[in-house]
Design an enzyme around this catalytic site. Structure first.
Site, PDB file in Angstrom:
ATOM      1  N   SER A 135       0.960  -1.353   0.010  1.00  0.00           N
ATOM      2  CA  SER A 135       0.081  -0.104  -0.010  1.00  0.00           C
ATOM      3  C   SER A 135       0.904   1.380  -0.018  1.00  0.00           C
ATOM      4  O   SER A 135       1.989   1.284   0.483  1.00  0.00           O
ATOM      5  CB  SER A 135      -0.710   0.100   1.327  1.00  0.00           C
ATOM      6  OG  SER A 135      -1.616   1.260   1.320  1.00  0.00           O
ATOM      7  N   TYR A 148      -2.738  -0.683  10.214  1.00  0.00           N
ATOM      8  CA  TYR A 148      -2.797  -0.754   8.957  1.00  0.00           C
ATOM      9  C   TYR A 148      -1.526  -0.364   8.146  1.00  0.00           C
ATOM     10  O   TYR A 148      -0.817  -1.475   7.571  1.00  0.00           O
ATOM     11  CB  TYR A 148      -3.905  -0.003   8.059  1.00  0.00           C
ATOM     12  CG  TYR A 148      -4.066  -0.421   6.789  1.00  0.00           C
ATOM     13  CD1 TYR A 148      -4.902  -1.567   6.519  1.00  0.00           C
ATOM     14  CD2 TYR A 148      -3.838   0.391   5.724  1.00  0.00           C
ATOM     15  CE1 TYR A 148      -5.029  -2.009   5.126  1.00  0.00           C
ATOM     16  CE2 TYR A 148      -3.833  -0.025   4.468  1.00  0.00           C
ATOM     17  CZ  TYR A 148      -4.667  -1.136   4.050  1.00  0.00           C
ATOM     18  OH  TYR A 148      -4.540  -1.317   3.077  1.00  0.00           O
TER      19      TYR A 148
END
Length: 243
Positions: A135, A148
């Site tokens: 990501s 995350y």
């Protein structure tokens, strides 16, 4: 250009969003797919949708025994794409232990559970293709991203380590780092998401990258420059700009 016809690929995290869209791209290219996620109903629906040969194996990647059983059922494959992930926006002041642990356990440790069964197989054969999904949030720490961002940073580091170990062998390792994608996960955000992509648009980027011999792709390209460039900033400036 990679020859996809007749290759067997195991996609973990295939039932929704980006994973589902990537499955369609691979199926149209002639790949024999084995699809995994927790939702058997969604996997059944996806198998019925795909134009090419496909089957499914339900798996809970938070459960070591479930992963072992699924890997045994999947058997010998040519490639593996890890697309599973969970997400809750969360600042340190709002720490939810269950959610933070779940993000690490699914996003990072879940990949390691799968790879434990695949990497030795690929190394022994000196052939295989591994694609991990990082990501843009994994390049540096971000506010409101407890769990995350760190789990994605760990996954991206894992991909880099495997690439360096295996780059002179027949085992190929790739990493894709998307920005915001319109899915059930990003629906949880209550802030503006610049350059947000539809799953099909993001899947096209992933599939195109998988056909190359390059290690990493971060996208959308313009948005990714902000995150890729941030690693060169001194801490005081980075914290002031991003914090």
């Amino acid at each position: 250009m990679r020859d996809w016809t007749g290759k067997r690929y195991w996609l973990v995290g295939a039932s929704e969003g980006l994973g589902r869209a990537v499955a369609h791209h691979l199926s149209r290219a002639g790949v024999d797919l084995i699809l995994s996620a927790r939702s058997e109903d969604r996997l059944q629906d996806l198998v019925a949708e795909l134009p090419g040969r496909a089957s499914y194996v339900p798996v809970d990647i938070a459960d070591t025994a479930s992963v072992a059983a699924a890997a045994a059922e999947v058997g010998e494959i040519d490639g593996f794409v890890f697309l599973a992930g969970v997400y809750w926006p969360q600042a340190a002041q709002e720490w939810d232990a269950d959610q933070v642990e779940a993000m690490f356990d699914i996003n990072l440790t879940g990949a390691a559970r799968c790879l434990a069964h695949l990497v030795p197989q690929f190394v022994t054969r000196d052939r295989g293709h591994i694609v991990l999904t990082g990501s843009l949030s994994g390049f540096r720490g971000l506010p409101g991203a407890i769990g995350y961002a760190a789990s994605k940073a760990g996954l991206m580091s894992l991909a880099e380590s495997m690439y360096m170990d295996l780059r002179k062998t027949g085992v190929e390792v790739q990493c894709v780092n998307p920005g915001f994608i319109k899915t059930r996960l990003t629906e949880k955000n209550d802030f503006d998401m610049p350059f947000i992509m539809e799953p099909e648009e993001a899947a096209a980027e992933v599939f195109e990258h998988m056909g190359t011999d390059q290690f990493q792709r971060s996208f959308p390209r313009l948005f990714s420059l902000i995150f890729r460039g941030s690693v060169f900033l001194p801490n005081w400036l980075y914290f002031r700009l991003f914090g």
